[in-house]
Design an enzyme around this catalytic site. Sequence first.
Site, PDB file in Angstrom:
ATOM      1  N   ASN A 143      31.392 -10.080 -15.784  1.00  0.00           N
ATOM      2  CA  ASN A 143      31.260 -11.364 -15.089  1.00  0.00           C
ATOM      3  C   ASN A 143      29.770 -11.623 -14.897  1.00  0.00           C
ATOM      4  O   ASN A 143      29.134 -11.013 -14.037  1.00  0.00           O
ATOM      5  CB  ASN A 143      31.983 -11.289 -13.735  1.00  0.00           C
ATOM      6  CG  ASN A 143      31.800 -12.551 -12.907  1.00  0.00           C
ATOM      7  OD1 ASN A 143      31.221 -13.533 -13.383  1.00  0.00           O
ATOM      8  ND2 ASN A 143      32.276 -12.529 -11.671  1.00  0.00           N
ATOM      9  N   TRP A 144      29.248 -12.518 -15.719  1.00  0.00           N
ATOM     10  CA  TRP A 144      27.799 -12.756 -15.679  1.00  0.00           C
ATOM     11  C   TRP A 144      27.380 -13.603 -14.476  1.00  0.00           C
ATOM     12  O   TRP A 144      26.197 -13.791 -14.234  1.00  0.00           O
ATOM     13  CB  TRP A 144      27.349 -13.453 -16.971  1.00  0.00           C
ATOM     14  CG  TRP A 144      27.463 -12.606 -18.211  1.00  0.00           C
ATOM     15  CD1 TRP A 144      27.956 -11.316 -18.305  1.00  0.00           C
ATOM     16  CD2 TRP A 144      27.078 -12.967 -19.544  1.00  0.00           C
ATOM     17  NE1 TRP A 144      27.902 -10.879 -19.603  1.00  0.00           N
ATOM     18  CE2 TRP A 144      27.365 -11.873 -20.388  1.00  0.00           C
ATOM     19  CE3 TRP A 144      26.524 -14.127 -20.097  1.00  0.00           C
ATOM     20  CZ2 TRP A 144      27.101 -11.908 -21.775  1.00  0.00           C
ATOM     21  CZ3 TRP A 144      26.265 -14.163 -21.470  1.00  0.00           C
ATOM     22  CH2 TRP A 144      26.544 -13.052 -22.285  1.00  0.00           C
ATOM     23  N   LYS A 145      28.346 -14.170 -13.773  1.00  0.00           N
ATOM     24  CA  LYS A 145      28.056 -15.043 -12.621  1.00  0.00           C
ATOM     25  C   LYS A 145      27.041 -16.120 -13.031  1.00  0.00           C
ATOM     26  O   LYS A 145      27.088 -16.595 -14.164  1.00  0.00           O
ATOM     27  CB  LYS A 145      27.604 -14.193 -11.430  1.00  0.00           C
ATOM     28  CG  LYS A 145      28.634 -13.088 -11.122  1.00  0.00           C
ATOM     29  CD  LYS A 145      28.423 -12.403  -9.819  1.00  0.00           C
ATOM     30  CE  LYS A 145      29.496 -11.328  -9.627  1.00  0.00           C
ATOM     31  NZ  LYS A 145      29.410 -10.629  -8.362  1.00  0.00           N
ATOM     32  N   HIS A 170      37.799 -15.538  -7.430  1.00  0.00           N
ATOM     33  CA  HIS A 170      36.743 -14.575  -7.123  1.00  0.00           C
ATOM     34  C   HIS A 170      36.309 -14.753  -5.662  1.00  0.00           C
ATOM     35  O   HIS A 170      36.268 -15.885  -5.156  1.00  0.00           O
ATOM     36  CB  HIS A 170      35.555 -14.789  -8.068  1.00  0.00           C
ATOM     37  CG  HIS A 170      34.575 -13.662  -8.006  1.00  0.00           C
ATOM     38  ND1 HIS A 170      33.656 -13.540  -6.986  1.00  0.00           N
ATOM     39  CD2 HIS A 170      34.395 -12.577  -8.805  1.00  0.00           C
ATOM     40  CE1 HIS A 170      32.949 -12.431  -7.171  1.00  0.00           C
ATOM     41  NE2 HIS A 170      33.381 -11.830  -8.270  1.00  0.00           N
ATOM     42  N   GLU A 173      33.508 -14.808  -4.347  1.00  0.00           N
ATOM     43  CA  GLU A 173      32.376 -15.734  -4.159  1.00  0.00           C
ATOM     44  C   GLU A 173      32.854 -17.179  -4.159  1.00  0.00           C
ATOM     45  O   GLU A 173      32.286 -18.025  -3.468  1.00  0.00           O
ATOM     46  CB  GLU A 173      31.317 -15.477  -5.243  1.00  0.00           C
ATOM     47  CG  GLU A 173      30.571 -14.173  -4.972  1.00  0.00           C
ATOM     48  CD  GLU A 173      30.048 -13.456  -6.211  1.00  0.00           C
ATOM     49  OE1 GLU A 173      29.987 -14.064  -7.290  1.00  0.00           O
ATOM     50  OE2 GLU A 173      29.711 -12.262  -6.072  1.00  0.00           O
ATOM     51  N   GLU A 217      38.707  -6.303  -5.954  1.00  0.00           N
ATOM     52  CA  GLU A 217      37.269  -6.325  -5.707  1.00  0.00           C
ATOM     53  C   GLU A 217      37.019  -6.358  -4.200  1.00  0.00           C
ATOM     54  O   GLU A 217      37.003  -7.450  -3.604  1.00  0.00           O
ATOM     55  CB  GLU A 217      36.644  -7.575  -6.344  1.00  0.00           C
ATOM     56  CG  GLU A 217      36.783  -7.653  -7.837  1.00  0.00           C
ATOM     57  CD  GLU A 217      35.650  -8.442  -8.469  1.00  0.00           C
ATOM     58  OE1 GLU A 217      35.020  -7.901  -9.376  1.00  0.00           O
ATOM     59  OE2 GLU A 217      35.355  -9.567  -8.022  1.00  0.00           O
ATOM     60  N   GLY A 222      28.028  -6.378  -5.345  1.00  0.00           N
ATOM     61  CA  GLY A 222      26.585  -6.614  -5.354  1.00  0.00           C
ATOM     62  C   GLY A 222      25.839  -5.877  -4.259  1.00  0.00           C
ATOM     63  O   GLY A 222      24.666  -6.154  -4.001  1.00  0.00           O
ATOM     64  N   SER A 256      30.203  -3.129  -7.689  1.00  0.00           N
ATOM     65  CA  SER A 256      29.151  -2.140  -7.966  1.00  0.00           C
ATOM     66  C   SER A 256      29.605  -1.028  -8.900  1.00  0.00           C
ATOM     67  O   SER A 256      29.210   0.122  -8.738  1.00  0.00           O
ATOM     68  CB  SER A 256      28.600  -1.557  -6.659  1.00  0.00           C
ATOM     69  OG  SER A 256      28.059  -2.591  -5.855  1.00  0.00           O
ATOM     70  N   GLY A 271      29.835  -6.980 -12.528  1.00  0.00           N
ATOM     71  CA  GLY A 271      28.855  -8.036 -12.315  1.00  0.00           C
ATOM     72  C   GLY A 271      27.484  -7.585 -12.787  1.00  0.00           C
ATOM     73  O   GLY A 271      27.155  -7.649 -13.972  1.00  0.00           O
ATOM     74  N   GLY A 272      26.671  -7.098 -11.850  1.00  0.00           N
ATOM     75  CA  GLY A 272      25.283  -6.729 -12.139  1.00  0.00           C
ATOM     76  C   GLY A 272      25.115  -5.860 -13.382  1.00  0.00           C
ATOM     77  O   GLY A 272      24.235  -6.117 -14.216  1.00  0.00           O
TER      78      GLY A 272
HETATM   79  P1  13P Z   1      28.871  -6.297  -8.967  1.00  0.00           P
HETATM   80  O1  13P Z   1      29.300  -5.403 -10.118  1.00  0.00           O
HETATM   81  O2  13P Z   1      27.521  -6.897  -9.166  1.00  0.00           O
HETATM   82  O3  13P Z   1      29.055  -5.612  -7.658  1.00  0.00           O
HETATM   83  O4  13P Z   1      29.876  -7.548  -8.978  1.00  0.00           O
HETATM   84  C1  13P Z   1      31.235  -7.304  -9.039  1.00  0.00           C
HETATM   85  C2  13P Z   1      31.934  -8.591  -9.235  1.00  0.00           C
HETATM   86  O5  13P Z   1      31.938  -9.436  -8.352  1.00  0.00           O
HETATM   87  C3  13P Z   1      32.579  -8.842 -10.523  1.00  0.00           C
HETATM   88  O6  13P Z   1      33.355  -9.988 -10.497  1.00  0.00           O
END
Ligand code: 13P
Length: 260
Positions: free
Chosen positions: A6-8, A92, A94, A164, A170, A210, A231-232
């Site tokens: 997930n590149w956000k 998600h 977010e 999640e 994050g 994470s 994500g990251g």
């Molecule tokens: P991180 O891997 O950056 O914690 O993000 C997880 C995430 O929200 C994937 O959708």
Amino acid sequence: MLIAGNWKMNTDASSCVDLARGVVRESENAGVVRVTICPPNVFLSNVVKVLDGTRVSLGAQNMHALGSGAYTGEVSGEMLRSLGCRYVILGHSERRQYFGETDAEVSRKVTKAIKLKLVPIVCVGENLDQRRAGRERVVVAAQVKYALEGLTLSSSNALVIAYEPVWAIGTGETASPAQAQDMHALIRTLVRQQFGEKIASGLHILYGGSMKPANAKDLLGEKDVDGGLIGGASLQANVFGQIIQAAQEIEQDSRTSSTV
Ligand code: 13P
């Protein structure tokens, strides 16, 4: 196993192409592990060209529940399908936290995605206060119940769920493998109750929060953890590649042990 990036809200018109190329390279020896990347909508068409004919599939990060109309700034599932998306992340944390997305909206989107044969990656997870209060199971069970309400599924490949925990996204903090396993088992039980054993046992339940090369093998090694939503660590192809590799090693180990 399914490893999803997930590149956000990251990359730009040229770096998205470089990153997608890198992921394709890293996925060449992924074996049975499925790999998907979810770039920002505006770059989906740049990335789909890179993925054409490769084993990496394309996903989006959100969609509207309706097909078309006067909804400025929105993108429909039909649009995503027409572009070649296979997956769409829905609900998600977010989106729930910053854009006020409700369980009811998530449910409408999930129903629509399934109708379009877009595979929703439905995100659920408790926040820190809820975990501290020991309410994580109640919260996640309610989110799962809402998201899947009224659905019929033709196969376990039609849906993906991602656990999640919001406190792990994050933050560098990760659920322990035992915490993840406990919540994944709960989710699978709920799916079993609604859809039966065949769908429940084949369903991919991803862990997100994470996940990185240093913890991927332990998390992915848990019985009910069938992949990761990253994500990251999905923003650098070689780092993402190490997670794909960890998944591949676990698949290999489990195949070896089931044949001896
Ligand atoms: P991180 O891997 O950056 O914690 O993000 C997880 C995430 O929200 C994937 O959708």
